[in-house]
Design a protein around this motif. Structure first.
Motif, PDB file in Angstrom:
ATOM      1  N   ASP A  16       0.857  -1.174   0.000  1.00 46.11           N
ATOM      2  CA  ASP A  16       0.000   0.000   0.000  1.00 46.11           C
ATOM      3  C   ASP A  16       0.894   1.224   0.000  1.00 46.11           C
ATOM      4  OD1 ASP A  16      -2.174   1.638   0.104  1.00 46.11           O
ATOM      5  OD2 ASP A  16      -2.599   1.304   2.225  1.00 46.11           O
ATOM      6  N   VAL A  17       1.069   1.802  -1.178  1.00 45.13           N
ATOM      7  CA  VAL A  17       1.952   2.953  -1.336  1.00 45.13           C
ATOM      8  C   VAL A  17       1.106   4.160  -1.703  1.00 45.13           C
ATOM      9  CG1 VAL A  17       3.894   3.897  -2.637  1.00 45.13           C
ATOM     10  CG2 VAL A  17       3.811   1.447  -2.118  1.00 45.13           C
ATOM     11  N   GLU A  18       1.315   5.241  -0.983  1.00 41.94           N
ATOM     12  CA  GLU A  18       0.567   6.461  -1.261  1.00 41.94           C
ATOM     13  C   GLU A  18       1.016   7.032  -2.596  1.00 41.94           C
ATOM     14  OE1 GLU A  18       0.187  10.903   0.626  1.00 41.94           O
ATOM     15  OE2 GLU A  18       0.334   9.209   2.019  1.00 41.94           O
ATOM     16  N   GLY A  19       0.068   7.384  -3.417  1.00 41.06           N
ATOM     17  CA  GLY A  19       0.374   7.955  -4.725  1.00 41.06           C
ATOM     18  C   GLY A  19      -0.162   9.360  -4.838  1.00 41.06           C
ATOM     19  N   GLU A  20      -0.196   9.850  -6.064  1.00 46.21           N
ATOM     20  CA  GLU A  20      -0.728  11.188  -6.297  1.00 46.21           C
ATOM     21  C   GLU A  20      -2.219  11.193  -6.032  1.00 46.21           C
ATOM     22  OE1 GLU A  20      -0.119  13.681  -9.811  1.00 46.21           O
ATOM     23  OE2 GLU A  20       1.768  12.584 -10.065  1.00 46.21           O
ATOM     24  N   THR A  21      -2.688  12.215  -5.396  1.00 43.80           N
ATOM     25  CA  THR A  21      -4.125  12.354  -5.135  1.00 43.80           C
ATOM     26  C   THR A  21      -4.605  13.689  -5.672  1.00 43.80           C
ATOM     27  OG1 THR A  21      -3.713  13.323  -2.959  1.00 43.80           O
ATOM     28  CG2 THR A  21      -4.011  10.935  -3.053  1.00 43.80           C
ATOM     29  N   LEU A  22      -5.907  13.795  -5.827  1.00 45.26           N
ATOM     30  CA  LEU A  22      -6.495  15.032  -6.306  1.00 45.26           C
ATOM     31  C   LEU A  22      -6.546  16.060  -5.184  1.00 45.26           C
ATOM     32  CD1 LEU A  22      -9.582  13.646  -8.269  1.00 45.26           C
ATOM     33  CD2 LEU A  22      -7.399  14.390  -9.219  1.00 45.26           C
ATOM     34  N   THR A  23      -6.405  17.307  -5.550  1.00 48.11           N
ATOM     35  CA  THR A  23      -6.630  18.368  -4.576  1.00 48.11           C
ATOM     36  C   THR A  23      -8.142  18.505  -4.403  1.00 48.11           C
ATOM     37  OG1 THR A  23      -6.761  20.099  -6.247  1.00 48.11           O
ATOM     38  CG2 THR A  23      -4.558  19.577  -5.363  1.00 48.11           C
ATOM     39  N   LEU A  24      -8.542  19.226  -3.394  1.00 43.70           N
ATOM     40  CA  LEU A  24      -9.962  19.447  -3.152  1.00 43.70           C
ATOM     41  C   LEU A  24     -10.601  20.130  -4.359  1.00 43.70           C
ATOM     42  CD1 LEU A  24     -12.383  19.335  -1.249  1.00 43.70           C
ATOM     43  CD2 LEU A  24     -11.640  21.506  -0.282  1.00 43.70           C
ATOM     44  N   GLU A  25      -9.937  21.114  -4.916  1.00 38.07           N
ATOM     45  CA  GLU A  25     -10.471  21.839  -6.060  1.00 38.07           C
ATOM     46  C   GLU A  25     -10.610  20.924  -7.277  1.00 38.07           C
ATOM     47  OE1 GLU A  25      -7.763  22.965  -4.258  1.00 38.07           O
ATOM     48  OE2 GLU A  25      -8.983  24.326  -3.068  1.00 38.07           O
ATOM     49  N   GLN A  26      -9.616  20.057  -7.512  1.00 44.07           N
ATOM     50  CA  GLN A  26      -9.685  19.140  -8.635  1.00 44.07           C
ATOM     51  C   GLN A  26     -10.841  18.149  -8.462  1.00 44.07           C
ATOM     52  OE1 GLN A  26      -5.695  17.641  -8.246  1.00 44.07           O
ATOM     53  NE2 GLN A  26      -5.015  18.674 -10.132  1.00 44.07           N
ATOM     54  N   ALA A  27     -11.016  17.648  -7.256  1.00 44.83           N
ATOM     55  CA  ALA A  27     -12.083  16.680  -7.003  1.00 44.83           C
ATOM     56  C   ALA A  27     -13.451  17.309  -7.203  1.00 44.83           C
ATOM     57  CB  ALA A  27     -11.961  16.113  -5.598  1.00 44.83           C
ATOM     58  N   LEU A  28     -13.627  18.546  -6.765  1.00 41.81           N
ATOM     59  CA  LEU A  28     -14.929  19.207  -6.861  1.00 41.81           C
ATOM     60  C   LEU A  28     -15.169  19.834  -8.220  1.00 41.81           C
ATOM     61  CD1 LEU A  28     -15.055  20.939  -3.357  1.00 41.81           C
ATOM     62  CD2 LEU A  28     -16.234  18.855  -4.082  1.00 41.81           C
ATOM     63  N   SER A  29     -14.150  19.953  -9.052  1.00 38.11           N
ATOM     64  CA  SER A  29     -14.294  20.653 -10.336  1.00 38.11           C
ATOM     65  C   SER A  29     -15.290  19.969 -11.272  1.00 38.11           C
ATOM     66  CB  SER A  29     -12.941  20.790 -11.026  1.00 38.11           C
ATOM     67  OG  SER A  29     -12.462  19.509 -11.427  1.00 38.11           O
ATOM     68  N   GLY A  30     -15.449  18.684 -11.205  1.00 39.30           N
ATOM     69  CA  GLY A  30     -16.384  17.999 -12.093  1.00 39.30           C
ATOM     70  C   GLY A  30     -17.735  17.726 -11.467  1.00 39.30           C
ATOM     71  N   ALA A  31     -17.925  18.158 -10.234  1.00 36.45           N
ATOM     72  CA  ALA A  31     -19.181  17.891  -9.536  1.00 36.45           C
ATOM     73  C   ALA A  31     -20.280  18.817 -10.041  1.00 36.45           C
ATOM     74  CB  ALA A  31     -18.999  18.089  -8.040  1.00 36.45           C
ATOM     75  N   PRO A  32     -21.479  18.295 -10.265  1.00 33.50           N
ATOM     76  CA  PRO A  32     -22.575  19.159 -10.697  1.00 33.50           C
ATOM     77  C   PRO A  32     -22.974  20.166  -9.622  1.00 33.50           C
ATOM     78  CG  PRO A  32     -23.322  16.873 -10.451  1.00 33.50           C
ATOM     79  CD  PRO A  32     -21.858  16.892 -10.199  1.00 33.50           C
ATOM     80  N   ASP A  33     -22.740  19.812  -8.343  1.00 38.38           N
ATOM     81  CA  ASP A  33     -23.087  20.729  -7.256  1.00 38.38           C
ATOM     82  C   ASP A  33     -22.191  20.432  -6.057  1.00 38.38           C
ATOM     83  OD1 ASP A  33     -24.382  22.724  -5.861  1.00 38.38           O
ATOM     84  OD2 ASP A  33     -26.147  21.516  -5.382  1.00 38.38           O
ATOM     85  N   HIS A  34     -21.682  21.483  -5.434  1.00 42.30           N
ATOM     86  CA  HIS A  34     -20.864  21.313  -4.231  1.00 42.30           C
ATOM     87  C   HIS A  34     -20.946  22.580  -3.397  1.00 42.30           C
ATOM     88  CE1 HIS A  34     -17.546  23.887  -5.697  1.00 42.30           C
ATOM     89  NE2 HIS A  34     -17.818  23.352  -6.892  1.00 42.30           N
ATOM     90  N   ASP A  35     -20.518  22.472  -2.144  1.00 42.10           N
ATOM     91  CA  ASP A  35     -20.557  23.641  -1.266  1.00 42.10           C
ATOM     92  C   ASP A  35     -19.162  24.202  -0.999  1.00 42.10           C
ATOM     93  OD1 ASP A  35     -19.382  21.905   0.506  1.00 42.10           O
ATOM     94  OD2 ASP A  35     -21.001  21.926   1.969  1.00 42.10           O
ATOM     95  N   GLY A  36     -18.192  23.814  -1.797  1.00 41.59           N
ATOM     96  CA  GLY A  36     -16.818  24.295  -1.621  1.00 41.59           C
ATOM     97  C   GLY A  36     -15.947  23.315  -0.862  1.00 41.59           C
ATOM     98  N   GLU A  37     -16.558  22.418  -0.110  1.00 46.36           N
ATOM     99  CA  GLU A  37     -15.804  21.418   0.643  1.00 46.36           C
ATOM    100  C   GLU A  37     -16.309  19.998   0.411  1.00 46.36           C
ATOM    101  OE1 GLU A  37     -15.860  22.418   4.778  1.00 46.36           O
ATOM    102  OE2 GLU A  37     -14.602  24.192   4.513  1.00 46.36           O
TER     103      GLU A  37
END
Length: 99
Positions: free
Chosen positions: A66-87
């Motif tokens: 189990d090796v930690e790899g690259e992860t999305l930032t909060l902004e990247q994860a929420l960028s494709g969401a149809p609706d979000h509250d910023g967090e």
């Protein structure tokens, strides 16, 4: 030879909530008797020096480290969401409740 009766098979069918025909009851009584006899035969052969096993061949999981790899930032994860509250993602209620 153990005799599984029709009544026992019918009782098991009721417990499992399975509707059995007369032919199925008769067939299952014979088959279950054969299974019980086979288990009894094996039990006679097995002694205290024979370890119990659930599988004749040892099983092992194939895993990778189990090796930690690259992860999305909060902004990247929420960028494709149809609706979000910023967090967090915002989704509609699934239980029929109004938001």
């Amino acid at each position: 030879m153990s005799d599984i009766t029709r009544e026992q098979v019918e009782h098991l069918g009721r417990l499992a909530r399975i509707a059995l025909t007369d032919e199925e009851v008769a067939s299952l009584a014979t088959e279950l008797s054969a299974i019980v006899d086979a288990i009894a035969t094996i039990s006679e052969v097995v002694g205290p020096d024979v370890p119990a096993t659930s599988h004749p061949v040892p099983l092992a999981n194939v895993t990778r480290p189990d090796v930690e790899g690259e992860t999305l930032t909060l902004e990247q994860a929420l960028s494709g969401a149809p609706d979000h509250d910023g967090e967090r993602f915002r989704v509609s209620a699934i239980l029929g409740e109004e938001q």
